[in-house]
Design an enzyme around this catalytic site. Structure first.
Site, PDB file in Angstrom:
ATOM      1  CG  LEU A  23      -1.907  -1.151   1.356  1.00 27.70           C
ATOM      2  CD1 LEU A  23      -2.816  -0.931   2.564  1.00 27.70           C
ATOM      3  CD2 LEU A  23      -2.741  -1.334   0.096  1.00 27.70           C
TER       4      LEU A  23
ATOM      5  N   GLY B 128       1.170  -5.172   1.429  1.00 27.29           N
ATOM      6  CA  GLY B 128       0.138  -5.300   0.401  1.00 27.29           C
ATOM      7  C   GLY B 128       0.599  -6.060  -0.831  1.00 27.29           C
TER       8      GLY B 128
ATOM      9  CG  ASN C 199       6.343  -5.575   6.139  1.00 29.03           C
ATOM     10  OD1 ASN C 199       5.426  -5.638   5.330  1.00 29.03           O
ATOM     11  ND2 ASN C 199       7.298  -4.671   6.055  1.00 29.03           N
ATOM     12  CD  GLU C 200       0.518  -5.365   6.477  1.00 33.81           C
ATOM     13  OE1 GLU C 200       0.033  -5.300   5.346  1.00 33.81           O
ATOM     14  OE2 GLU C 200       1.155  -6.368   6.859  1.00 33.81           O
TER      15      GLU C 200
END
Length: 278
Positions: free
Chosen positions: A84, A129, A153-154
């Site tokens: 993202l 994303g 890995n957010e």
């Protein structure tokens, strides 16, 4: 009789291409297979424009009777998609956050629910994303370069993968692996990604397209209706859950992303990226 220059088995319109700004789409009508190549430099970020174009391209293929499968890959070396676009989530209006998040949901719903066979030919790193896009496909093949990594890995950015990201991840790698990987925000180097089942197969870079075509042929050898109904049966509960809670999920995203602490995390992350570049 067919002219000697034109072999009878090759219709003239064999390969149709339609290119938008950020995604190159080619459809080979003889095999029924399309390729979608992401070409949005520098790192194929999933911006609002990219996501909108992605959904339109996918819908065109979905509605084209000649197309039965699609291979997703990158036209940019070393990166599949960086995920993202953080600039879409930083310092923007509530309306913008809502529009952006709806586009992310739309991409997820369309790709995970696609009637076509979808194969991800992952030819570079694929965090967050980017990993999600690969997870939504029916099969994942990745280049066996240990420098490339893939994962949701957010958590490393101080943000949380929403429940529908998590659902797709659990469906691929199982609950325990997903739980650990999500909490640690792990990016898995290719050998590890293969070992935990996040990618189905590793191949040398020069064999990637050939392998993707072979896998696609294997999946397309089955009657479409049987495969499509089976896919729908396997994925329906997860798709329905987002459809049922879509507006609520958008509101959750807006209230989370507009928190000052989260905005600060994202700004710091962007600064870090700028430093890395320079």
């Amino acid at each position: 009789p067919p002219s000697p220059l034109q072999p009878p088995s090759l219709p003239l319109a064999l390969c149709r291409a339609f290119s938008n700004n950020k995604i190159l789409v080619e459809l080979d009508e003889s095999s029924g297979v399309a390729t979608m190549k992401f070409k949005s430099p520098p790192v194929n970020s999933l911006s609002l424009d990219f996501l909108t174009e992605f959904c339109i391209s996918l819908e065109k293929l979905e509605n084209d009777r000649a197309c039965r499968g699609v291979i997703l890959t990158s036209a940019i070396p070393k990166i599949f998609s960086s995920g993202l676009d953080i600039t879409e989530m930083c310092g923007k209006s509530m309306e913008h956050y809502a529009e952006f998040w709806r586009a992310v949901q739309e991409m997820w719903l369309r790709l995970y629910g696609s009637n076509m066979v979808t194969v991800a030919a992952v030819n570079g790193s694929s965090p967050a994303g980017g990993c999600l896009v690969a997870l939504l496909c029916d099969y994942r093949i990745m280049v066996e370069n240990p420098k490339f990594s893939i994962g949701l890995n957010e958590a490393q950015l101080g943000i949380v993968a929403p429940f529908w990201f998590k659902d797709t991840f659990v469906n691929v790698v199982g609950h325990r692996v997903a739980e650990r990987s999500l909490q640690l925000g792990s990016l898995h180097p290719t050998p590890e990604a293969h070992r935990i089942g996040l990618v189905d197969e590793l191949v040398p870079e020069d064999k990637l397209q050939e392998k993707a075509a072979a896998v696609m042929a294997q999946w397309l050898a089955l009657p479409d209706h049987a495969r499509q109904l089976t896919k729908s049966m396997m994925r329906k509960a997860v798709l329905d859950r987002l459809v049922a809670h879509r507006e609520e999920d958008i509101q959750n995203f807006i209230s989370f992303i507009s928190k000052e602490s989260i905005q600060k995390s994202l700004r710091m992350y962007m600064e870090m990226l700028k430093k890395k570049k320079s």
